[in-house]
Scaffold this active site. Structure first.
Site, short mmCIF file in Angstrom:
data_model
loop_
_atom_site.label_atom_id
_atom_site.label_comp_id
_atom_site.label_asym_id
_atom_site.label_seq_id
_atom_site.Cartn_x
_atom_site.Cartn_y
_atom_site.Cartn_z
N PHE A 17 0.82 -1.20 0.00
CA PHE A 17 0.00 0.00 0.00
C PHE A 17 0.86 1.26 0.00
CE2 PHE A 17 -1.74 3.60 2.24
CZ PHE A 17 -2.91 3.84 1.53
N GLU A 41 15.03 -1.68 7.61
CA GLU A 41 15.95 -0.83 6.85
C GLU A 41 16.21 -1.36 5.45
OE1 GLU A 41 18.84 -3.62 9.01
OE2 GLU A 41 16.80 -2.85 9.23
N LEU A 126 -5.87 2.70 8.18
CA LEU A 126 -6.36 1.60 7.36
C LEU A 126 -6.92 0.50 8.26
CD1 LEU A 126 -4.73 3.16 5.24
CD2 LEU A 126 -3.90 0.97 4.37
N LYS A 130 -11.84 -7.80 8.58
CA LYS A 130 -11.70 -8.72 9.72
C LYS A 130 -12.01 -8.05 11.06
CE LYS A 130 -8.41 -11.54 7.15
NZ LYS A 130 -8.52 -10.73 5.93
N VAL A 171 -6.46 -7.10 -0.67
CA VAL A 171 -6.23 -6.51 -1.98
C VAL A 171 -5.86 -7.61 -2.97
CG1 VAL A 171 -4.73 -4.96 -3.30
CG2 VAL A 171 -5.54 -4.30 -1.01
N SER A 174 -2.33 -9.42 -3.20
CA SER A 174 -1.46 -9.06 -2.08
C SER A 174 -0.79 -10.30 -1.51
CB SER A 174 -2.26 -8.34 -0.98
OG SER A 174 -3.31 -9.17 -0.52
#
Length: 332
Positions: A17, A41, A126, A130, A171, A174
């Site tokens: 996203f 990182e 978001l 669920k 999505v 995903s």
């Protein structure tokens, strides 16, 4: 325009996203700065290389939503916060409940406190289907998170800040979802695509549609709303047929914590839900500020209304799914 010359921070910004949202903003607006806040990182390094042509607009903060002090530092000078960071894998949350609570609930509390105290103007969090009538720990933590963000509007005081939510299901394509799972089986030569339950349905939403719903929330929210897109449903059996027309479909049984249908609006929500051309908004049952308004361009849904992938009025055929699959990255 809304996001021009604004500083935007995305928690969990290196995820699918976050990358899509960042690209959409850079392609359609002229932001002052986009801050990617996440704890990995290596993923930040990868994203920096992918967006190197926009290096003057992007900043990368290593940090965890569990770390309130780091959030306070990161939020300085930020106009809008998009909260996408979460522990999302259902089995992992079941096995590590304390960790899910620390990230999904305590992290939400930290986001709220930091935003209230540092002059942030809007926060969009978001959510997930669920969180509606949850049957697993992930859904339970996201329900609590949603309630926290809605109630946060009670603490805005004189601050020009509001908190709102966007809600959608998995999505298309995903990581960990059904499409890449089926694709991996097909690539390995399997002719069987296991179906947990022949009655199972899901909504179809693309990453870009999810991004546009967040933009709508940034544009329209006055505080406490839950934005839900109107999107088509499909049967899992039709998805299997679309991906492998001659496949066998053994029914293997529903998994723990899994639902037959994705539910977005419950009958209890219908008391405060309005329908618009391309979306629904569930308004808060308690209004905390005179800045919170109902957009009267929509119409109130009937009491007892619900919106799920099982009772939807718009359905994808096998042929429709085949066309949409061409737009999906199947290699997750």
């Amino acid at each position: 325009m809304l996001l021009d010359d604004k500083t935007i921070l995305i928690t969990g910004g290196t995820g699918s996203f976050g990358k899509c949202f960042t690209k959409y903003i850079l392609d359609n607006y002229n932001p002052k700065k986009i801050i990617i806040y996440s704890r990995d990182e290596y993923k930040q390094f990868i994203m920096q290389n992918e967006f190197k042509e926009y290096s003057d607009k992007l900043r990368f903060f290593i940090g965890d939503v569990r770390d309130k002090d780091r959030l306070y530092r990161a939020f300085k000078g930020v106009d809008y916060v998009i909260h996408a960071a979460a522990l999302k894998q259902v089995p992992a949350c079941e096995y590590n409940p304390n960790e899910a609570i620390k990230t999904n609930i305590h992290g939400a509390m930290n986001i709220i406190d930091a935003a209230l105290d540092t002059g942030v103007r809007k926060v969009v969090a978001l959510s997930t289907d669920k969180a509606v009538n949850p049957v697993n720990l992930y859904g339970g933590t996201k329900l609590v998170s949603d309630k926290l963000f809605i109630a946060a509007n009670a603490y805005s005081g004189l601050n020009e800040i509001n908190f709102s939510i966007v809600r959608y299901g998995n999505v298309a394509g995903s990581r960990g979802s059904i499409i890449p799972f089926f694709n991996k089986l097909i690539q390995s030569g399997c002719k069987d695509l296991p179906i947990t339950d022949y009655r199972m349905t899901r909504f179809w939403i693309s990453l870009e549609e999810g991004v546009k719903l967040v933009i709508k929330a940034l544009e329209e929210a006055t505080g406490g709303e839950t934005f839900i897109s109107k999107i088509p449903s499909f049967k899992i059996t039709d998805l299997a047929k679309a991906m492998l027309p001659d496949c066998n479909m053994p029914e293997v049984g529903i998994r723990p914590g899994e639902k037959l249908h994705e539910i977005m609006v419950t009958t209890e929500d219908s008391m405060t839900t309005y329908e618009y051309d391309k979306h629904f908004i569930v308004y808060p049952q308690t209004v905390y500020s005179d800045r919170q308004k109902i957009n009267e361009s929509g119409k109130k849904v009937p009491d007892g209304f619900s919106y799920s992938s099982g009772n939807n009025t718009e359905w994808l055929s096998v042929e429709d799914i085949q066309k949409l699959l061409k737009t999906v990255d199947l290699e997750h």
